[in-house]
Design a protein around this motif. Structure first.
Motif, PDB file in Angstrom:
ATOM      1  N   ILE A 278      12.653 -19.862  -7.500  1.00 30.52           N
ATOM      2  CA  ILE A 278      12.008 -19.804  -6.171  1.00 30.52           C
ATOM      3  C   ILE A 278      13.139 -19.994  -5.291  1.00 30.52           C
ATOM      4  CG2 ILE A 278      10.671 -20.639  -4.430  1.00 30.52           C
ATOM      5  CD1 ILE A 278       8.446 -20.765  -6.491  1.00 30.52           C
ATOM      6  N   ALA A 279      13.795 -19.136  -4.413  1.00 31.04           N
ATOM      7  CA  ALA A 279      15.010 -19.065  -3.520  1.00 31.04           C
ATOM      8  C   ALA A 279      14.427 -18.765  -2.093  1.00 31.04           C
ATOM      9  CB  ALA A 279      16.258 -18.498  -3.852  1.00 31.04           C
ATOM     10  N   LYS A 280      14.842 -19.366  -1.221  1.00 31.98           N
ATOM     11  CA  LYS A 280      14.798 -19.123   0.081  1.00 31.98           C
ATOM     12  C   LYS A 280      15.366 -17.673   0.553  1.00 31.98           C
ATOM     13  CE  LYS A 280      14.569 -20.784   5.087  1.00 31.98           C
ATOM     14  NZ  LYS A 280      15.199 -21.758   5.907  1.00 31.98           N
ATOM     15  N   SER A 281      16.543 -17.585   0.045  1.00 31.46           N
ATOM     16  CA  SER A 281      17.627 -16.518   0.485  1.00 31.46           C
ATOM     17  C   SER A 281      16.921 -15.026  -0.299  1.00 31.46           C
ATOM     18  CB  SER A 281      18.967 -16.946   0.041  1.00 31.46           C
ATOM     19  OG  SER A 281      19.721 -15.518   0.267  1.00 31.46           O
ATOM     20  N   LEU A 282      17.004 -14.203   0.453  1.00 30.25           N
ATOM     21  CA  LEU A 282      16.740 -12.804  -0.177  1.00 30.25           C
ATOM     22  C   LEU A 282      17.843 -12.106  -0.943  1.00 30.25           C
ATOM     23  CD1 LEU A 282      14.794 -11.187   3.156  1.00 30.25           C
ATOM     24  CD2 LEU A 282      13.824 -12.427   1.084  1.00 30.25           C
ATOM     25  N   PHE A 283      18.844 -12.714  -0.793  1.00 26.36           N
ATOM     26  CA  PHE A 283      20.195 -12.283  -1.585  1.00 26.36           C
ATOM     27  C   PHE A 283      19.891 -12.779  -3.254  1.00 26.36           C
ATOM     28  CE2 PHE A 283      23.226 -12.091   2.283  1.00 26.36           C
ATOM     29  CZ  PHE A 283      22.379 -10.991   2.547  1.00 26.36           C
ATOM     30  N   ALA A 284      19.266 -13.877  -3.333  1.00 23.94           N
ATOM     31  CA  ALA A 284      18.975 -14.582  -4.653  1.00 23.94           C
ATOM     32  C   ALA A 284      18.136 -13.536  -5.547  1.00 23.94           C
ATOM     33  CB  ALA A 284      18.407 -15.810  -4.451  1.00 23.94           C
ATOM     34  N   PRO A 285      18.504 -13.682  -6.918  1.00 21.01           N
ATOM     35  CA  PRO A 285      17.546 -12.940  -7.819  1.00 21.01           C
ATOM     36  C   PRO A 285      16.183 -13.630  -7.851  1.00 21.01           C
ATOM     37  CG  PRO A 285      19.339 -14.286  -8.963  1.00 21.01           C
ATOM     38  CD  PRO A 285      19.675 -14.362  -7.437  1.00 21.01           C
ATOM     39  N   GLY A 286      15.191 -12.583  -8.362  1.00 23.86           N
ATOM     40  CA  GLY A 286      13.895 -13.106  -8.680  1.00 23.86           C
ATOM     41  C   GLY A 286      13.265 -12.461  -9.622  1.00 23.86           C
ATOM     42  N   TYR A 287      11.885 -12.795  -9.552  1.00 27.74           N
ATOM     43  CA  TYR A 287      11.067 -12.059 -10.841  1.00 27.74           C
ATOM     44  C   TYR A 287       9.725 -11.677 -10.377  1.00 27.74           C
ATOM     45  CZ  TYR A 287      11.731 -11.288 -15.833  1.00 27.74           C
ATOM     46  OH  TYR A 287      11.990 -10.852 -16.963  1.00 27.74           O
ATOM     47  N   THR A 288       8.992 -10.978 -10.766  1.00 28.10           N
ATOM     48  CA  THR A 288       7.627 -10.404 -10.158  1.00 28.10           C
ATOM     49  C   THR A 288       6.742 -10.527 -11.372  1.00 28.10           C
ATOM     50  OG1 THR A 288       7.996  -8.041 -10.653  1.00 28.10           O
ATOM     51  CG2 THR A 288       8.442  -8.864  -8.272  1.00 28.10           C
ATOM     52  N   MET A 289       5.557 -10.759 -11.333  1.00 31.33           N
ATOM     53  CA  MET A 289       4.590 -10.885 -12.451  1.00 31.33           C
ATOM     54  C   MET A 289       4.393  -9.357 -13.271  1.00 31.33           C
ATOM     55  SD  MET A 289       1.256 -12.590 -10.591  1.00 31.33           S
ATOM     56  CE  MET A 289       1.197 -11.754  -9.134  1.00 31.33           C
ATOM     57  N   ALA A 290       4.667  -8.426 -12.807  1.00 27.51           N
ATOM     58  CA  ALA A 290       4.757  -7.009 -13.485  1.00 27.51           C
ATOM     59  C   ALA A 290       5.873  -7.083 -14.078  1.00 27.51           C
ATOM     60  CB  ALA A 290       4.729  -5.914 -12.493  1.00 27.51           C
ATOM     61  N   SER A 291       7.179  -7.381 -13.700  1.00 34.26           N
ATOM     62  CA  SER A 291       8.533  -7.279 -14.334  1.00 34.26           C
ATOM     63  C   SER A 291       8.434  -8.269 -15.338  1.00 34.26           C
ATOM     64  CB  SER A 291       9.435  -7.648 -13.451  1.00 34.26           C
ATOM     65  OG  SER A 291       9.597  -6.758 -12.314  1.00 34.26           O
ATOM     66  N   VAL A 292       7.892  -9.592 -15.295  1.00 33.74           N
ATOM     67  CA  VAL A 292       8.049 -10.217 -16.552  1.00 33.74           C
ATOM     68  C   VAL A 292       7.099  -9.806 -17.823  1.00 33.74           C
ATOM     69  CG1 VAL A 292       6.200 -11.904 -15.592  1.00 33.74           C
ATOM     70  CG2 VAL A 292       7.932 -12.822 -17.188  1.00 33.74           C
ATOM     71  N   ILE A 293       6.076  -9.266 -17.460  1.00 27.61           N
ATOM     72  CA  ILE A 293       5.401  -8.835 -18.551  1.00 27.61           C
ATOM     73  C   ILE A 293       5.875  -7.353 -19.078  1.00 27.61           C
ATOM     74  CG2 ILE A 293       2.849  -7.523 -19.039  1.00 27.61           C
ATOM     75  CD1 ILE A 293       1.634  -9.108 -16.659  1.00 27.61           C
ATOM     76  N   ALA A 294       6.595  -6.535 -18.197  1.00 24.86           N
ATOM     77  CA  ALA A 294       7.168  -5.634 -18.953  1.00 24.86           C
ATOM     78  C   ALA A 294       8.491  -5.936 -19.893  1.00 24.86           C
ATOM     79  CB  ALA A 294       7.580  -4.377 -17.746  1.00 24.86           C
ATOM     80  N   ASN A 295       9.056  -7.062 -19.557  1.00 26.58           N
ATOM     81  CA  ASN A 295      10.440  -7.416 -19.953  1.00 26.58           C
ATOM     82  C   ASN A 295      10.009  -8.289 -21.051  1.00 26.58           C
ATOM     83  OD1 ASN A 295      12.184  -6.524 -18.376  1.00 26.58           O
ATOM     84  ND2 ASN A 295      12.461  -7.963 -17.107  1.00 26.58           N
ATOM     85  N   GLU A 296       8.918  -9.185 -21.174  1.00 21.51           N
ATOM     86  CA  GLU A 296       9.030 -10.112 -22.176  1.00 21.51           C
ATOM     87  C   GLU A 296       7.784 -10.179 -23.176  1.00 21.51           C
ATOM     88  OE1 GLU A 296       9.415 -14.142 -20.741  1.00 21.51           O
ATOM     89  OE2 GLU A 296      11.195 -13.756 -19.389  1.00 21.51           O
ATOM     90  N   PHE A 297       6.881  -9.114 -22.963  1.00 15.06           N
ATOM     91  CA  PHE A 297       5.741  -8.971 -23.864  1.00 15.06           C
ATOM     92  C   PHE A 297       6.174  -8.345 -25.293  1.00 15.06           C
ATOM     93  CE2 PHE A 297       1.665  -7.659 -25.250  1.00 15.06           C
ATOM     94  CZ  PHE A 297       0.784  -8.446 -24.852  1.00 15.06           C
TER      95      PHE A 297
END
Length: 344
Positions: A278-297
């Motif tokens: 969780i980062a305040k800056s919009l330049f920082a990388p992040g993750y979404t719920m749909a992305s983590v399911i697709a990446n790690e399931f």
């Protein structure tokens, strides 16, 4: 003495007897009620079929909820409601928290709305009120064509075109001008929350624009003429006579665009950075719920790991419900229970 013109005797015998005619059998017409009862079975069949369709949708929804809850039992028992507030995601130590993914989903989706809503409404206003007739068809076609592009194509375009533009031009400019806000600070990698928000905005523009244009096109012409007759400018006519009457439909279009942004997977996965933080800056990388399911399931080895990912799917489902409930509340607050075509 009897008048010859009016004979008394035999006059009644010359008249036809009424008894046999009255006694003739009367043919009864079928009762309308009986006919309605006889012809009502197609209506009953149609009514039951429509009930079955509605029940089928509810059954599907119930099965989805049941499967999500059933297969996330291990995670529920291990973490409880702390799962939605935890920030640690460590599959090796079996420590799981979904807050970074919820944060990434909400921030990227609302950033997409912030960019897409003005552009979509402006496009719809131009096509409906200002665009020449010869240009309206091509512009409408190409705008709707954006909705048919596959998500992975958006992701590839974002990697090769959008990310370099953000890294070389947009992010340095934002850092130098608005870096004091804390939203635009850090190294300009190009990949991050801002890139995800921009590509999501491009993806939902055709959805919001097309529906907004359809809603605006059904606003009665006398609304426009009445506002112009009062001496209003063209902008006031569009704002009061068109947008105000179409506001409920526009909110509905925004809801549908938000629904697509919340569940988008491939394009966001390719540009958001995929880091559970969780980062305040919009330049920082992040993750979404749909992305983590697709990446790690497909890589989930343990039962608890798989259960945690399914619970993230449940969290995405709950977030979608909450967002739609808030949107319905917004519609009610805007219209106050009135029709979309209220007083101008």
């Amino acid at each position: 003495m009897a008048d010859p013109a009016f004979p008394m005797s035999g006059s009644f015998q010359e008249l036809p007897a009424a008894g046999p005619q009255l006694a003739a059998p009367i043919q009864r017409r079928p009762s309308p009620l009986a006919h309605a009862r006889h012809a009502s079975w197609p209506d009953e069949l149609f009514r039951y079929a429509m009930w079955a369709c509605a029940a089928f949708v509810l059954v599907i929804l119930g099965l989805i909820v049941y499967e999500l809850i059933l297969n996330s039992r291990l995670s529920w028992h291990a973490f409880g409601f702390k799962f939605f507030g935890g920030q640690e995601w460590d599959p090796v130590q079996d420590h799981f928290g979904a807050l970074p993914f919820i944060y990434g989903t909400l921030v990227s989706s609302f950033l997409a709305l912030l960019i897409a809503v003005p552009l979509s409404i402006g496009t719809a206003v131009f096509l409906t009120e200002m665009c020449p007739v010869w240009l309206r068809g091509p512009v409408s076609f190409f705008t709707e064509l954006l909705a048919a592009i596959p998500s992975v194509i958006y992701g590839l375009w974002a990697i090769f075109i959008l990310v370099p533009i953000l890294r070389l031009y947009v992010q340095p400019f934002l850092a130098s001008t608005l870096g004091w806000t804390g939203l635009f600070e850090g190294p300009p990698f190009g990949i991050g929350m801002l890139a995800a928000g921009v590509v999501l905005a491009i993806m939902i523009i055709p959805v919001i624009s097309s529906l907004t244009r359809e809603v605006m096109s059904v606003v009665p012409s006398h609304q426009r003429e009445g506002v112009l007759a009062l001496g209003s400018t063209r902008w006031e006519m569009i704002r009061l006579g068109v947008l105000r009457n179409a506001r409920t439909g526009i909110v509905g279009a925004i809801i549908l665009g938000l629904g697509r942004a919340l569940g988008e997977t491939m394009a966001v996965t390719m540009v958001i950075g995929n880091r559970p933080e969780i980062a305040k800056s919009l330049f920082a990388p992040g993750y979404t719920m749909a992305s983590v399911i697709a990446n790690e399931f497909s890589e989930a080895t343990g039962d608890l790991y798989t259960s945690a990912l399914i619970e993230i799917g449940l969290a995405l489902f709950l977030v979608t419900i909450v967002v739609n409930a808030l949107a319905q509340l917004l519609v009610w607050s805007v219209t106050k229970g009135q029709s979309a075509r209220g007083n101008v």
